[in-house]
Write a protein that holds these residues in place. Structure first.
Motif, PDB file in Angstrom:
ATOM      1  N   GLN A   1      13.080   8.666  -8.918  1.00 34.01           N
ATOM      2  CA  GLN A   1      13.663   7.622  -7.219  1.00 34.01           C
ATOM      3  C   GLN A   1      13.477   5.944  -7.612  1.00 34.01           C
ATOM      4  N   PRO A   2      13.678   5.260  -8.165  1.00 35.84           N
ATOM      5  CA  PRO A   2      12.627   3.953  -8.330  1.00 35.84           C
ATOM      6  C   PRO A   2      13.980   3.156  -7.436  1.00 35.84           C
ATOM      7  N   ASP A   3      14.841   3.161  -7.178  1.00 31.94           N
ATOM      8  CA  ASP A   3      15.265   2.476  -6.384  1.00 31.94           C
ATOM      9  C   ASP A   3      15.196   2.512  -5.122  1.00 31.94           C
ATOM     10  N   ALA A   4      14.877   3.508  -4.192  1.00 31.82           N
ATOM     11  CA  ALA A   4      14.578   3.752  -3.199  1.00 31.82           C
ATOM     12  C   ALA A   4      12.909   3.404  -2.919  1.00 31.82           C
ATOM     13  N   PHE A   5      11.949   4.049  -4.330  1.00 30.24           N
ATOM     14  CA  PHE A   5      10.780   3.552  -3.876  1.00 30.24           C
ATOM     15  C   PHE A   5      10.503   1.226  -4.047  1.00 30.24           C
TER      16      PHE A   5
ATOM     17  N   GLU B   1      10.145  -3.450  -0.863  1.00 26.17           N
ATOM     18  CA  GLU B   1      10.446  -4.665  -0.398  1.00 26.17           C
ATOM     19  C   GLU B   1       9.715  -4.641   1.184  1.00 26.17           C
ATOM     20  N   GLN B   2      10.495  -3.853   1.317  1.00 27.18           N
ATOM     21  CA  GLN B   2      10.759  -3.746   2.915  1.00 27.18           C
ATOM     22  C   GLN B   2       8.758  -3.850   3.722  1.00 27.18           C
ATOM     23  N   ALA B   3       7.873  -2.908   2.672  1.00 31.20           N
ATOM     24  CA  ALA B   3       6.693  -3.420   3.773  1.00 31.20           C
ATOM     25  C   ALA B   3       6.002  -4.476   3.359  1.00 31.20           C
TER      26      ALA B   3
ATOM     27  N   THR C   1       0.777  -9.663   4.390  1.00 29.26           N
ATOM     28  CA  THR C   1       0.989 -10.383   3.060  1.00 29.26           C
ATOM     29  C   THR C   1      -0.189 -10.045   1.894  1.00 29.26           C
ATOM     30  N   THR C   2      -1.011  -8.820   2.099  1.00 32.84           N
ATOM     31  CA  THR C   2      -1.799  -8.398   1.455  1.00 32.84           C
ATOM     32  C   THR C   2      -1.336  -7.630   0.189  1.00 32.84           C
ATOM     33  N   LEU C   3      -0.231  -6.444   0.953  1.00 32.00           N
ATOM     34  CA  LEU C   3       0.418  -5.890   0.051  1.00 32.00           C
ATOM     35  C   LEU C   3       1.473  -6.340  -0.987  1.00 32.00           C
ATOM     36  N   ARG C   4       2.329  -7.658  -0.230  1.00 27.54           N
ATOM     37  CA  ARG C   4       3.193  -8.325  -0.622  1.00 27.54           C
ATOM     38  C   ARG C   4       2.322  -9.453  -1.851  1.00 27.54           C
ATOM     39  N   TRP C   5       1.223 -10.106  -1.769  1.00 29.82           N
ATOM     40  CA  TRP C   5       0.388 -11.097  -2.994  1.00 29.82           C
ATOM     41  C   TRP C   5       0.186  -9.525  -4.148  1.00 29.82           C
ATOM     42  N   GLY C   6      -0.207  -8.226  -3.335  1.00 27.01           N
ATOM     43  CA  GLY C   6      -1.022  -7.444  -4.846  1.00 27.01           C
ATOM     44  C   GLY C   6       0.532  -6.818  -5.424  1.00 27.01           C
ATOM     45  N   ILE C   7       1.540  -6.723  -4.697  1.00 26.39           N
ATOM     46  CA  ILE C   7       2.780  -6.277  -5.900  1.00 26.39           C
ATOM     47  C   ILE C   7       2.931  -7.279  -6.473  1.00 26.39           C
ATOM     48  N   GLN C   8       3.059  -8.848  -5.996  1.00 19.73           N
ATOM     49  CA  GLN C   8       4.014 -10.145  -6.238  1.00 19.73           C
ATOM     50  C   GLN C   8       2.749  -9.930  -7.922  1.00 19.73           C
TER      51      GLN C   8
END
Length: 400
Positions: A280-284, A289-291, A296-303
């Protein structure tokens, strides 16, 4: 260890930059006054304020050089290089952002100016690798007169550049070691200019680096050590599981796998998360994206992870990342290995112990504590203490 920001990600990156001060890579007042201009958690604010500081130092360096003040120019170029590198750090949410290239280029140009003006300059090298080359700097012990010396290979991890390893290289040279820094796929120039993402089989990267060192008449082939910093604490042991010409391995800090139970919510498992990302990649992606907006750490880490793994989505990044594991491989390491942990390390908690316990080779576990000012990830802010203990271990390990 809080320095200034309430946001732990911004505060850690500020401490990381301050940690370059002993070797001239930053100045405390410049860092703190820049930090005071930055809006908490705002990546654009971080970029613009560090860019202003970098450009100001770059201009000071240019003026000093023109006036013949080479020492002042050299010192300012090095700090400008660090500040440009810091400015670029959070730009990877858009891989096509032209500022990634221009800011990176400015950082490298300033470092090269610093190196050209240095009394004992490093030699830029190109290491043969598949159908291309990997960039490196060879820092030689001065006045060796052809003597073969022990040599440290130093590599960064998930988000660093080899120019940031200057302090490690200088610490090595002061102790009589040559040092070769390099960047592999997913790192520095190799991702930004050559477009090559991380690969889990890092032995395919390190073996050509060892091959290169063995062509040099100033390197003792029996005393080549490999040092991996941060995510390099996975990359170095992974390489050592297959590359047995290494006399010693250092994992700072030790990483057993990129994603573990600390990477997922407490009510699920890595395996369940992987299946969710696959089925379910779209749900993931939507949940990630919401989290990311709240962390900030998660946003940077994933980006940044998507950028250096060349993943088109958080789900694709996760599916690529779970391939990075030492399961069934750590036992193949034969070189004496130093596994390092830091008391307050939030990046890979518990993983140094897991790696250490799995190793069957000669091994040492080294813990840095908060009380001694070295409790953060990779001991940022305590580089001198960190280098002392690491190189003391290396001295003892490589001595006849």
């Amino acid at each position: 260890m809080k320095v200034y920001f309430s946001d732990p990600q911004f505060d850690y990156q500020l401490l990381r930059l301050l940690g370059a001060t002993p070797d001239g890579g930053a100045d405390i007042g410049e860092c703190l006054t820049t930090a005071q201009r930055i809006t908490e958690g705002d990546f654009e604010s971080w970029y613009s304020e560090w860019l202003k500081t970098a450009q100001r130092l770059n201009a000071l360096a240019d003026a000093a050089l023109k006036a013949g003040h080479t020492v002042s120019a050299r010192e300012a170029y090095l700090r400008a290089s660090s500040y440009y590198r810091s400015a670029e750090f959070y730009l990877h949410g858009n891989p096509d952002d032209p500022r990634i290239q221009s800011t990176y280029d400015a950082s490298i140009a300033c470092f090269r100016q610093y190196n050209a003006l240095s009394t004992h300059r490093a030699t830029a090298v190109e290491i043969p690798y598949e159908d291309t080359t990997l960039p490196g700097y060879f820092y030689a012990v001065p006045d060796t007169q052809g003597t073969r010396r022990p040599t440290l290979i130093a590599q960064t991890g998930f988000d660093g550049t080899q120019e940031e390893l200057l302090g490690t290289a200088l610490a090595a040279v002061r102790r009589g070691y040559h040092c070769l820094t390099f960047e592999g796929p997913g790192q520095g120039r190799v991702i930004r200019k050559q477009g090559r993402p991380f690969r889990p089989d890092w032995e395919k990267v390190v073996t050509p680096v060892v091959d290169y060192l063995l062509t040099r008449p100033d390197v003792d082939p029996a005393k080549i050590a490999l040092y991996g910093l941060s995510f390099g604490g996975y990359l170095a042991p992974r390489a050592a599981a297959f590359e047995h010409r290494l006399a010693a391995v250092i994992a700072n800090g030790g990483v057993f796998r990129l994603f573990d139970q600390h990477s997922v919510p407490p009510d699920t498992t890595v395996e369940e998360t992987t299946e969710w990302a696959r089925s379910q990649p779209d749900a993931f992606n939507a949940q990630m994206e919401q989290a990311m907006q709240a962390n900030t750490t998660l946003r940077w880490g994933i980006q940044h992870g998507m950028y250096v793994f060349q993943a088109a989505s958080p789900a694709e990044y996760w599916l690529k990342g779970v391939e990075y594991t030492l399961e069934g491989l750590a036992e193949r390491i034969t070189s004496p290995t130093l596994v390092i942990d830091s008391e307050n390390d939030r990046s890979f908690p518990g993983q140094p112990q897991q790696l250490y316990q799995t190793l069957t080779c000669p091994k040492t576990f080294l813990l840095f504590t908060a009380d001694e000012g070295a409790g953060e990830h990779c001991q940022v802010g305590a580089g001198l203490l960190s280098a002392a203990r690491i190189f003391d271990w290396l001295d003892e390990t490589l001595k006849p």
